[in-house]
Design a protein around this motif. Sequence first.
Motif, PDB file in Angstrom:
ATOM      1  N   ARG A 193      36.825  46.863  37.321  1.00 35.93           N
ATOM      2  CA  ARG A 193      36.638  45.801  38.303  1.00 35.93           C
ATOM      3  C   ARG A 193      37.985  45.198  38.735  1.00 35.93           C
ATOM      4  N   ILE A 194      38.937  45.137  37.830  1.00 38.79           N
ATOM      5  CA  ILE A 194      40.274  44.677  38.213  1.00 38.79           C
ATOM      6  C   ILE A 194      40.927  45.678  39.166  1.00 38.79           C
ATOM      7  N   VAL A 195      40.708  46.969  38.904  1.00 39.83           N
ATOM      8  CA  VAL A 195      41.215  47.999  39.810  1.00 39.83           C
ATOM      9  C   VAL A 195      40.590  47.829  41.190  1.00 39.83           C
ATOM     10  N   ASP A 196      39.300  47.475  41.221  1.00 41.53           N
ATOM     11  CA  ASP A 196      38.657  47.219  42.511  1.00 41.53           C
ATOM     12  C   ASP A 196      39.359  46.086  43.258  1.00 41.53           C
ATOM     13  N   LEU A 197      39.702  45.022  42.523  1.00 41.03           N
ATOM     14  CA  LEU A 197      40.427  43.918  43.153  1.00 41.03           C
ATOM     15  C   LEU A 197      41.800  44.376  43.651  1.00 41.03           C
ATOM     16  N   ASP A 198      42.489  45.182  42.844  1.00 41.81           N
ATOM     17  CA  ASP A 198      43.803  45.693  43.255  1.00 41.81           C
ATOM     18  C   ASP A 198      43.687  46.600  44.473  1.00 41.81           C
ATOM     19  N   LEU A 199      42.610  47.385  44.525  1.00 40.36           N
ATOM     20  CA  LEU A 199      42.401  48.232  45.695  1.00 40.36           C
ATOM     21  C   LEU A 199      42.252  47.382  46.949  1.00 40.36           C
ATOM     22  N   GLY A 200      41.464  46.316  46.835  1.00 42.51           N
ATOM     23  CA  GLY A 200      41.315  45.429  47.980  1.00 42.51           C
ATOM     24  C   GLY A 200      42.627  44.770  48.365  1.00 42.51           C
ATOM     25  N   THR A 274      33.141  46.562  44.014  1.00 36.97           N
ATOM     26  CA  THR A 274      32.798  45.172  44.283  1.00 36.97           C
ATOM     27  C   THR A 274      34.044  44.322  44.089  1.00 36.97           C
ATOM     28  N   ASP A 275      34.084  43.221  44.791  1.00 34.91           N
ATOM     29  CA  ASP A 275      35.205  42.287  44.652  1.00 34.91           C
ATOM     30  C   ASP A 275      34.880  41.154  43.688  1.00 34.91           C
ATOM     31  N   GLN A 276      33.721  41.235  43.040  1.00 30.53           N
ATOM     32  CA  GLN A 276      33.298  40.184  42.123  1.00 30.53           C
ATOM     33  C   GLN A 276      33.573  40.598  40.679  1.00 30.53           C
ATOM     34  N   ILE A 277      34.146  39.709  39.907  1.00 32.48           N
ATOM     35  CA  ILE A 277      34.333  39.944  38.471  1.00 32.48           C
ATOM     36  C   ILE A 277      33.772  38.749  37.713  1.00 32.48           C
ATOM     37  N   PRO A 278      33.316  38.968  36.480  1.00 33.40           N
ATOM     38  CA  PRO A 278      32.753  37.853  35.708  1.00 33.40           C
ATOM     39  C   PRO A 278      33.811  36.797  35.416  1.00 33.40           C
ATOM     40  N   ALA A 279      33.352  35.563  35.333  1.00 36.65           N
ATOM     41  CA  ALA A 279      34.243  34.479  34.931  1.00 36.65           C
ATOM     42  C   ALA A 279      34.465  34.546  33.425  1.00 36.65           C
ATOM     43  N   MET A 280      35.601  34.042  32.979  1.00 36.00           N
ATOM     44  CA  MET A 280      35.886  34.001  31.544  1.00 36.00           C
ATOM     45  C   MET A 280      34.876  33.100  30.837  1.00 36.00           C
TER      46      MET A 280
END
Length: 488
Positions: A193-200, A274-280
């Motif tokens: 999911r972090i990779v997804d954010l980096d892709l965006g 997806t651009d959504q990741i869980p909150a800590m």
Amino acid sequence: MKRPLVANPMLLSLGLLTACVSVGPNYHRPAVETPPAFKEAQGWKVAEPRDAQARGNWWDIYNDPDLDSLLRQVQVSNQNVVLAEARYRQALALVGTARASYFPTLNAAVSTTRSSNSVPTVGGSTAGPTTSVSRTNTFDRASLTTSWELDVWGRIRRIVESNRAAAQASAGDLAAALLSAQTTLAQSYFQLRIVDLDLGLLERSTDAYGRAVEVTQNRYQAGVAARSDVTQAETQLETARAQLLDLGIERATLEHAIAVLIGKPPAAVSIARTDQIPAMPEIPLALPSELLERRPDVAAAERRVAAANAQIGVARAAYFPTLTLAGTGGYQSSTTPQGTPPSFSRLFELPNRFWSVGPSLAETLFDAGARKYQEAQAIAVYDQDVASYRQTVLTAFQDVEDNLVSLKVLEKEALAERAAADAAGETLRITENQYKAGTVDYLNVVSAQNASLTAERAFRDITNRSLSASVGLLKALGGGWNTGALPQ
């Protein structure tokens, strides 16, 4: 009048001894030094015991449906978990095998044997040649045989005790294998999911760099920018494109790893972006005493100590004699006369009945020290398992402390990195305006672009490390608050 199978009542009293004696040391859990609190626990909430609450899934705190769907498949399809489950069933079967030794064995046998032999004869009243007559005999037999080793010295009880503890250890191995596969999948999922954010981020940066190339080309054609400005902008664009392609490799690799963890070939699994990741999540801290009961590898190591302790009793029982009760009863036929056909139906007649019963006491008088060395071996195995148990406990505390300090520091680091990323973004905006105004050259823009992109990716890396550390802490605690005890 029927005669009892056990002719001597003293044998019954010998059987009662099986509940009286068990040689070897009784088990006590080895002492382990446990600190009153975790070193890195300042500022964390100390939890109250919640063992009575309903057990749930530790990953529910992330509230991610995709993660939930993937983790539910681990228990069913992960081959390492399937392997551990099969080993647990094998250990349970060994417990059943050991318990069967408490009871006598009963064997039945039915046989019929025909044999022929020649009997010499002498003919007439005067001396003549010796002749022989062939006789055929038939021997029929039907019997029941029983044998029962009386557990006078507790050897069988110690074997059952050892196998039961080994089965509980195997249950701990199963729980540990499941937890390890689940936490590995969760960490891989968060990284994806972090990779997804980096892709965006890189896609947006690539678009911005493409527009910057157009601006510099227009300025170059208008004679207000140098050719080097264009080449620098093109370099920045192509570098971002290369990084974008490289992230595609990383994402595919993570997707393949997740597929294997849920027991499927990589080609069968595709996880949408997806651009959504869980909150800590806010994770409460468990007490050290609860850690020892919750964490499956600690529980499995402790159960192996109990199994090894019982094996010392098994080794010491070899010094004492073995008392066995044996009995045989049934029917056997006499020889069938020559010319008379055998009749198996007449076997079960009263004159053909036989029986025997009696105790047997066996003791090894000389074995060149074999029993002494077997006992020494059992003690050495016990000492090994004690050391392994204590090391496992120490490692468990280390895992908790490591993840606690990681979460505590990463929380502060994330705030600093977020501020750095915001400042870098503002610097980029100012530098781009200055370049358009002709007050700075394009090298300043390139430098600001690199700093902004690096800061944004660094912040996402901290987010990934924080989520990974939260999963690591849950694993170190044995799977959160509601992880159940090992099967008994």
